[in-house]
Design a protein around this motif. Structure first.
Motif, PDB file in Angstrom:
ATOM      1  N   GLN A  29      10.479   5.968  -4.404  1.00 33.79           N
ATOM      2  CA  GLN A  29       9.558   4.671  -4.419  1.00 33.79           C
ATOM      3  C   GLN A  29      10.782   3.642  -4.321  1.00 33.79           C
ATOM      4  O   GLN A  29      10.155   2.925  -3.344  1.00 33.79           O
ATOM      5  CB  GLN A  29       8.971   4.403  -6.097  1.00 33.79           C
ATOM      6  N   ILE A  30      11.906   3.421  -4.824  1.00 33.54           N
ATOM      7  CA  ILE A  30      12.615   2.941  -4.965  1.00 33.54           C
ATOM      8  C   ILE A  30      13.497   3.350  -3.183  1.00 33.54           C
ATOM      9  O   ILE A  30      13.616   1.917  -2.387  1.00 33.54           O
ATOM     10  CB  ILE A  30      14.079   3.055  -5.704  1.00 33.54           C
ATOM     11  N   ILE A  38       5.207  10.929   2.884  1.00 33.40           N
ATOM     12  CA  ILE A  38       4.661  10.609   1.559  1.00 33.40           C
ATOM     13  C   ILE A  38       4.011   9.724   1.423  1.00 33.40           C
ATOM     14  O   ILE A  38       2.888   9.733   0.990  1.00 33.40           O
ATOM     15  CB  ILE A  38       6.144  11.150   0.337  1.00 33.40           C
ATOM     16  N   SER A  39       4.593   9.210   2.238  1.00 34.92           N
ATOM     17  CA  SER A  39       3.371   7.525   2.144  1.00 34.92           C
ATOM     18  C   SER A  39       2.032   7.957   2.903  1.00 34.92           C
ATOM     19  O   SER A  39       0.913   7.748   2.808  1.00 34.92           O
ATOM     20  CB  SER A  39       4.287   6.311   2.744  1.00 34.92           C
ATOM     21  N   MET A  81       1.020  -1.015  -0.154  1.00 25.15           N
ATOM     22  CA  MET A  81      -0.397  -0.164   0.142  1.00 25.15           C
ATOM     23  C   MET A  81       0.540   1.136  -0.694  1.00 25.15           C
ATOM     24  O   MET A  81      -0.018   1.831  -0.648  1.00 25.15           O
ATOM     25  CB  MET A  81      -1.212   0.103   1.088  1.00 25.15           C
ATOM     26  N   SER A  82       2.146   1.081   0.787  1.00 25.05           N
ATOM     27  CA  SER A  82       2.795   2.737   0.660  1.00 25.05           C
ATOM     28  C   SER A  82       3.534   2.644  -0.405  1.00 25.05           C
ATOM     29  O   SER A  82       3.283   4.265  -0.697  1.00 25.05           O
ATOM     30  CB  SER A  82       3.838   2.460   1.987  1.00 25.05           C
ATOM     31  N   LEU A  83       3.545   1.879  -1.015  1.00 27.35           N
ATOM     32  CA  LEU A  83       4.440   2.615  -2.707  1.00 27.35           C
ATOM     33  C   LEU A  83       3.540   2.840  -3.511  1.00 27.35           C
ATOM     34  O   LEU A  83       3.536   4.008  -4.365  1.00 27.35           O
ATOM     35  CB  LEU A  83       5.015   1.170  -3.381  1.00 27.35           C
ATOM     36  N   ILE A  84       2.482   2.498  -3.439  1.00 29.66           N
ATOM     37  CA  ILE A  84       1.510   3.490  -4.103  1.00 29.66           C
ATOM     38  C   ILE A  84       0.719   4.315  -3.451  1.00 29.66           C
ATOM     39  O   ILE A  84       0.941   5.343  -4.871  1.00 29.66           O
ATOM     40  CB  ILE A  84      -0.341   2.179  -4.069  1.00 29.66           C
ATOM     41  N   ALA A  85       0.372   4.247  -2.351  1.00 25.24           N
ATOM     42  CA  ALA A  85       0.226   6.201  -1.924  1.00 25.24           C
ATOM     43  C   ALA A  85       1.404   7.044  -2.504  1.00 25.24           C
ATOM     44  O   ALA A  85       1.416   8.129  -2.183  1.00 25.24           O
ATOM     45  CB  ALA A  85       0.216   5.329  -0.118  1.00 25.24           C
ATOM     46  N   ILE A  86       3.238   6.397  -2.477  1.00 25.93           N
ATOM     47  CA  ILE A  86       3.961   7.493  -2.790  1.00 25.93           C
ATOM     48  C   ILE A  86       3.716   7.210  -3.419  1.00 25.93           C
ATOM     49  O   ILE A  86       3.888   8.793  -4.595  1.00 25.93           O
ATOM     50  CB  ILE A  86       5.404   6.718  -2.576  1.00 25.93           C
ATOM     51  N   LYS A  87       3.024   6.694  -4.726  1.00 26.41           N
ATOM     52  CA  LYS A  87       3.575   7.260  -6.405  1.00 26.41           C
ATOM     53  C   LYS A  87       2.017   7.471  -6.465  1.00 26.41           C
ATOM     54  O   LYS A  87       2.340   9.313  -7.205  1.00 26.41           O
ATOM     55  CB  LYS A  87       2.985   5.487  -6.762  1.00 26.41           C
ATOM     56  N   ASP A  88       0.867   8.046  -5.455  1.00 28.45           N
ATOM     57  CA  ASP A  88      -0.423   8.570  -5.630  1.00 28.45           C
ATOM     58  C   ASP A  88       0.246   9.931  -5.281  1.00 28.45           C
ATOM     59  O   ASP A  88       0.012  11.555  -5.618  1.00 28.45           O
ATOM     60  CB  ASP A  88      -0.734   8.561  -4.521  1.00 28.45           C
TER      61      ASP A  88
END
Lengths: 123, 123
Positions: free
Chosen positions: B35-36, B106-107, A16-23
């Motif tokens: 993201q990375i 950010i997350s 979830m946190s990766l998607i959140a970062i992307k958002d």
DNA sequence: GAAACTAGTTTCCTGAATGAAAGTACCTGA
DNA sequence: TCAGGTACTTTCATTCAGGAAACTAGTTTC
């Protein structure tokens, strides 16, 4: 059928946190949005020309466009003032102000780690 | 001599924090670096292919290049393992781990404000 | 009426960012 | 020896972000 090079399926672990970062990054994409938000966060309401004067290097087109995108995403509000000549004031919305944590984290990190930045320059 | 359009001098008030924001953003520029870093922060050491599998949409070229830039800036370390075939492991350096605040901010913001994102979608 | 201020928009252009695919190189197991 | 895994690099093409300058438009001041 599979091409020779790698085209992996995403792992089940796409947290979830990766998607959140992307958002978040998508919302704040571009060279200027976080700077604009940071400036408005510190300074409150600002007019168009004052924003341009305060943000080193930005041109009118990018400022205009970034402000529009921030407005569309309810981060910034735009108020046309009843002055002669008309002036326009921008400020963070309540929602925009929730970015405080992001803005402060980015700013603080930059301040603290200036010496480490960019391969430890001779600054 | 002055062109007709606006080319203002920067205001004296170009606060340190704006410069700091600019610095940090430059270091973390591009579509994938945060993201990375976020993934490595959560998962510790990861191999090249696992990073690619975990990050939806990234290609080998960009992953390779972003990792190189992160390594050059001492955010990420690269370790070639003595396995057959060779594997390479990446992890955040001590310096990279100081980005925790940025990554988490950010997350978290993305998680909390998902409903508000992108003009309040029907999600 | 010309110049200058406000706040933009539009047009044109360039370089950087990104991506897909193929190539390199080495090793392993069938 | 051939497919497949590791980890990349290189090439080619395209898209997009960004910038400079010109232009719109209304008001005010000289």
């Amino acid at each position: 059928m599979n091409p020779k090079n790698q085209k992996p399926e995403p792992l089940a672990c796409d947290p979830m946190s990766l998607i959140a970062i992307k958002d978040t990054l998508q919302l704040l994409s571009g060279k200027w949005k976080i700077q604009i938000a940071g400036l408005l966060f510190r300074s409150g309401r600002m007019r168009f020309m004052d924003l341009q004067r305060a943000i080193d290097g930005i041109g009118v087109k990018m400022l205009s466009r970034e402000l529009q995108e921030l407005e569309e995403n309810k981060i910034v509000s735009r108020t046309v003032m009843d002055t002669k000549p008309v002036t326009v004031e921008y400020e963070l919305t309540a929602h925009g102000r929730t970015l405080e944590g992001v803005i402060v984290a980015i700013s603080d990190w930059g301040v603290t780690h200036r010496n480490h930045l960019f391969k430890q320059p001779s600054v």
